[in-house]
Design an enzyme around this catalytic site. Structure first.
Site: not given
Length: 220
Positions: A81-83, A103
């Site tokens: 997720a994220s990065g 996501g």
């Protein structure tokens, strides 16, 4: 394999016993794989909740170059997720497991304010001289809270970072920025949900990703 928080370097204040994804080390490894003719394809198994936006962007550049020379496939573990999704967006194909958390297309900044602890609890006082009103603006200044102008500057910085994140994903997933923003804004999805909205290409485990990479590279 890439596991742990995404950091700018190994000295980013994290315990050396904790797994991290260090941008300089990952970039070095990626360049070696890119230039090794015996390596016909690369599968990145990633398990991370994200971390530094700057480090994620630097790793994205290296992975994008890798994908320009040979097949580059991502296999998501329990979390990407994220990065970690930022990095994944550079790949040719993304495999996720049904329960993968992915996501979280978003960026935030968080800065401590211990000014009342220092002044009211500990009785410290601060005097300063400066050449202009922004001279003492820095993210590590704990002696006072951010003022409104500084908050606006930081907000603009965060929004620019989010726009770049959306752009990377939109190009990698062949979506418009508006489509990415609609499913972005920090939302987290399971692998099954991500497949339906186009954030991943296929449900499968690491072995499935390796088999796909082998076929893509024509190595049987």
């Amino acid at each position: 394999y890439a596991a742990g928080d995404i950091v700018d370097d190994l000295t980013s204040g994290l315990s050396s016993s904790k797994a991290v994804i260090s941008a300089p080390q990952v970039i070095k490894d990626v360049e070696e794989m890119m230039n090794d003719d015996d390596i016909k394809a690369v599968v990145l198994r990633i398990n991370s909740g994200g971390g530094s936006a700057y480090a994620s962007e630097q790793i994205w550049h290296a992975l994008k170059k890798l994908g320009g020379k040979k097949p580059f496939i991502v296999s998501m573990g329990g979390m990407a997720a994220s990065g970690a999704y930022y990095m994944s967006a550079a790949s040719d194909r993304i495999f996720a497991e049904p329960t993968t958390l992915t996501g979280s297309i978003g960026i935030f900044g968080m800065f401590p304010d211990v000014s009342e602890l220092l002044t009211k609890k500990l009785g410290l006082k601060f005097d300063k001289v400066k050449t202009n009103k922004m001279s003492d603006f820095n993210f590590g200044n704990l002696s006072r809270p951010l003022n409104e102008e500084e908050r606006q500057m930081l907000q603009a910085y965060i929004e620019r970072g989010y726009a770049l994140f959306v752009d990377r994903v939109s190009k990698g997933r062949k979506k418009t920025p508006a489509e990415v923003d609609k499913i972005g804004q920090g939302r987290v999805w399971t692998g099954e949900q991500a497949l339906k909205i186009g954030l991943v290409d296929q449900l499968g485990n690491l072995e499935d990703a390796i088999a796909y990479a082998a076929k893509k590279a024509g190595v049987g």
